[in-house]
Design a protein around this motif. Structure first.
Motif, PDB file in Angstrom:
ATOM      1  N   LEU A 188       0.844  -1.197   0.000  1.00 55.08           N
ATOM      2  CA  LEU A 188       0.000   0.000   0.000  1.00 55.08           C
ATOM      3  C   LEU A 188       0.875   1.240   0.000  1.00 55.08           C
ATOM      4  O   LEU A 188       1.857   1.315   0.740  1.00 55.08           O
ATOM      5  CB  LEU A 188      -0.912   0.018   1.229  1.00 55.08           C
ATOM      6  CG  LEU A 188      -1.799   1.265   1.392  1.00 55.08           C
ATOM      7  CD1 LEU A 188      -2.858   1.328   0.295  1.00 55.08           C
ATOM      8  CD2 LEU A 188      -2.460   1.286   2.776  1.00 55.08           C
ATOM      9  N   ASP A 189       0.512   2.228  -0.818  1.00 59.96           N
ATOM     10  CA  ASP A 189       1.283   3.470  -0.833  1.00 59.96           C
ATOM     11  C   ASP A 189       0.406   4.622  -1.304  1.00 59.96           C
ATOM     12  O   ASP A 189      -0.723   4.418  -1.765  1.00 59.96           O
ATOM     13  CB  ASP A 189       2.515   3.347  -1.728  1.00 59.96           C
ATOM     14  CG  ASP A 189       3.720   4.088  -1.155  1.00 59.96           C
ATOM     15  OD1 ASP A 189       3.557   5.245  -0.718  1.00 59.96           O
ATOM     16  OD2 ASP A 189       4.816   3.508  -1.130  1.00 59.96           O
ATOM     17  N   ASN A 190       0.957   5.802  -1.189  1.00 61.44           N
ATOM     18  CA  ASN A 190       0.258   7.022  -1.578  1.00 61.44           C
ATOM     19  C   ASN A 190       0.302   7.209  -3.090  1.00 61.44           C
ATOM     20  O   ASN A 190       1.336   6.986  -3.717  1.00 61.44           O
ATOM     21  CB  ASN A 190       0.919   8.208  -0.871  1.00 61.44           C
ATOM     22  CG  ASN A 190       0.277   9.525  -1.194  1.00 61.44           C
ATOM     23  OD1 ASN A 190       0.673  10.191  -2.145  1.00 61.44           O
ATOM     24  ND2 ASN A 190      -0.713   9.913  -0.416  1.00 61.44           N
ATOM     25  N   ASP A 191      -0.805   7.650  -3.678  1.00 63.83           N
ATOM     26  CA  ASP A 191      -0.872   7.774  -5.136  1.00 63.83           C
ATOM     27  C   ASP A 191       0.101   8.830  -5.673  1.00 63.83           C
ATOM     28  O   ASP A 191       0.729   8.625  -6.721  1.00 63.83           O
ATOM     29  CB  ASP A 191      -2.303   8.064  -5.613  1.00 63.83           C
ATOM     30  CG  ASP A 191      -2.995   9.184  -4.850  1.00 63.83           C
ATOM     31  OD1 ASP A 191      -2.317   9.917  -4.085  1.00 63.83           O
ATOM     32  OD2 ASP A 191      -4.225   9.336  -5.014  1.00 63.83           O
ATOM     33  N   ALA A 192       0.264   9.938  -4.959  1.00 61.75           N
ATOM     34  CA  ALA A 192       1.179  10.979  -5.434  1.00 61.75           C
ATOM     35  C   ALA A 192       2.631  10.524  -5.348  1.00 61.75           C
ATOM     36  O   ALA A 192       3.433  10.793  -6.244  1.00 61.75           O
ATOM     37  CB  ALA A 192       0.982  12.257  -4.622  1.00 61.75           C
ATOM     38  N   ALA A 193       2.985   9.820  -4.266  1.00 62.67           N
ATOM     39  CA  ALA A 193       4.344   9.291  -4.141  1.00 62.67           C
ATOM     40  C   ALA A 193       4.621   8.277  -5.252  1.00 62.67           C
ATOM     41  O   ALA A 193       5.712   8.245  -5.831  1.00 62.67           O
ATOM     42  CB  ALA A 193       4.531   8.638  -2.772  1.00 62.67           C
ATOM     43  N   ALA A 194       3.626   7.461  -5.559  1.00 63.63           N
ATOM     44  CA  ALA A 194       3.780   6.476  -6.636  1.00 63.63           C
ATOM     45  C   ALA A 194       3.985   7.163  -7.975  1.00 63.63           C
ATOM     46  O   ALA A 194       4.873   6.783  -8.756  1.00 63.63           O
ATOM     47  CB  ALA A 194       2.546   5.565  -6.687  1.00 63.63           C
TER      48      ALA A 194
END
Length: 402
Positions: A188-194
């Motif tokens: 799981l991760d943040n969309d902007a960081a991805a």
């Protein structure tokens, strides 16, 4: 489920070499030794192991510099795959990428996030299974799934810390449950960081640079990458540029802050502003009851591109606010570049890029020391989903975290 190469010893060295091969496209062993400072014997051993794992193949010979032409190596794109899943408020985008980060196939499923997670996650898993089968991807070569969404999040626990879009999503173990449905590890991760790290993997930015990403879908987020790694902060909830306060006396945001940028410049704000202009709302047939804000925003952006003065004024106003956010990002992190990513830049991206670049050129604190380049994402509307898949590749192969 695919097993990663065994990184028990010298994992950092192997990751470094593999990342250099990835970024160079083709490179010789001698050039790898020069770039890393490692001995030729160490490079030969690492490359031999990477080739044994199928991750790297020889790519012919380079041009002669007077002696024997050097043998080149490159990534083997079909050696591994990963999946990126972006959960947005109104849609879910799923992509499969190869080892080079290039999309192999994709699909989009509307309305998933509006369902409770108990219904939505099995549907997402079924779509991933169908996509892998249709593309003919061997599941034994799939490293995992990068599930990306908005924050705040507890990334380690794999849960969302926000009751959006419905209360059932708050604290639900979405990563664990999706992994159970798929039989694949889920990150799981943040969309902007991805979206930010996807630019690095695709070679759109200098691998040594510090750069930022402003991501806009239904909301606004941000990410900063330093020499190929995301700046995480203390809990991986960093660079939430959409929730910086730009009006001390502004309305309270759902995040708990007041006067948040997102509430002035985001698609929801632009659509609401357009609906308040009878002429524009009538020309675009904007439905006040329509919850699909991205579609309404795309209509306004298209009208702005076509020369509608009211639509153009709203988009440029939003862009100026984002320009202020970009100046803040540059002041805090001293970035070399800022990438604009996400579906909301798909139509009016050139307008936003020009306005944000102008604001950065005019107002950035370190402008006399260096410029800050503003660019649109090379990954288009699917930047977050592609970035989610890239995070899996990076975690498994480059950073050796598994």
């Amino acid at each position: 489920m695919a097993t990663s190469p065994i990184w028990a010893s010298r994992s950092k060295t192997r990751g470094l070499v593999l990342d250099l091969i990835r970024s160079a496209r083709t490179i010789s062993r001698i050039e790898l030794a020069e770039a890393t400072g490692l001995t030729g014997a160490t490079i030969s051993e690492v490359v031999r192991e990477l080739m044994g794992n199928g991750l790297v193949v020889e790519a012919g010979r380079g041009m002669s510099t007077g002696g024997k032409p050097r043998t080149l190596v490159r990534l083997n794109p079909v050696a591994r795959y990963s999946v990126g899943v972006q959960l947005e408020r109104n849609t879910c985008v799923i992509v499969v990428v190869d080892l080079a980060g290039r999309p192999v196939t994709r699909t989009a499923v509307p309305g998933v996030a509006s369902m409770p997670p108990q219904r939505a996650l099995p549907l997402v898993a079924a779509q991933v299974d169908a996509l892998l089968a249709t593309a003919g991807v061997d599941r034994d070569k799939v490293l995992g799934v990068g599930l990306v969404s908005y924050g705040p999040q507890d990334r380690r626990a794999g849960v969302q810390l926000t009751p959006q879009p419905t209360d059932e999503w708050l604290d639900h173990p979405i990563a664990q449950r999706l992994a159970g449905h798929l039989g694949l590890p889920v990150l799981l991760d943040n969309d902007a960081a991805a979206a930010a790290i996807g630019e690095y993997w695709m070679g759109a930015v200098d691998s040594r640079s510090t750069y930022g990403c402003i991501y806009m879908a239904s909301g606004i987020g941000g990410g900063v990458v330093v020499a190929g790694e995301i700046y995480r902060g203390s809990s991986s909830n960093s660079v939430e540029i959409g929730h910086i306060s730009i009006a001390a006396d502004g309305d309270e945001c759902t995040c708990g802050n007041v006067g948040c940028l997102e509430n002035y410049a985001g698609p929801s704000a632009v659509v609401q502003q357009a609906r308040a202009l009878p002429g524009l709302a009538g020309r675009l047939a904007l439905d006040p009851a329509d919850a699909d804000l991205l579609t309404g925003f795309a209509q306004i952006a298209a009208a702005a591109n076509s020369g509608d003065p009211d639509a153009r004024s709203l988009i440029e106003r939003s862009a100026r606010y984002l320009g202020s956010a970009a100046v803040t990002m540059a002041g805090l992190f001293d970035v070399d570049a800022i990438v604009l990513a996400g579906p909301s830049f798909a139509v009016a991206g050139p307008i936003y890029r020009a306005v944000v670049q102008r604001e950065v050129d005019r107002r950035t604190f370190a402008r006399r020391a260096h410029g800050v380049r503003v660019a649109l994402s090379v990954n288009g509307s699917d930047a977050a989903a592609i970035g989610g898949a890239v995070l899996v590749l990076q975690s498994e192969l480059i950073l050796g975290r598994g």
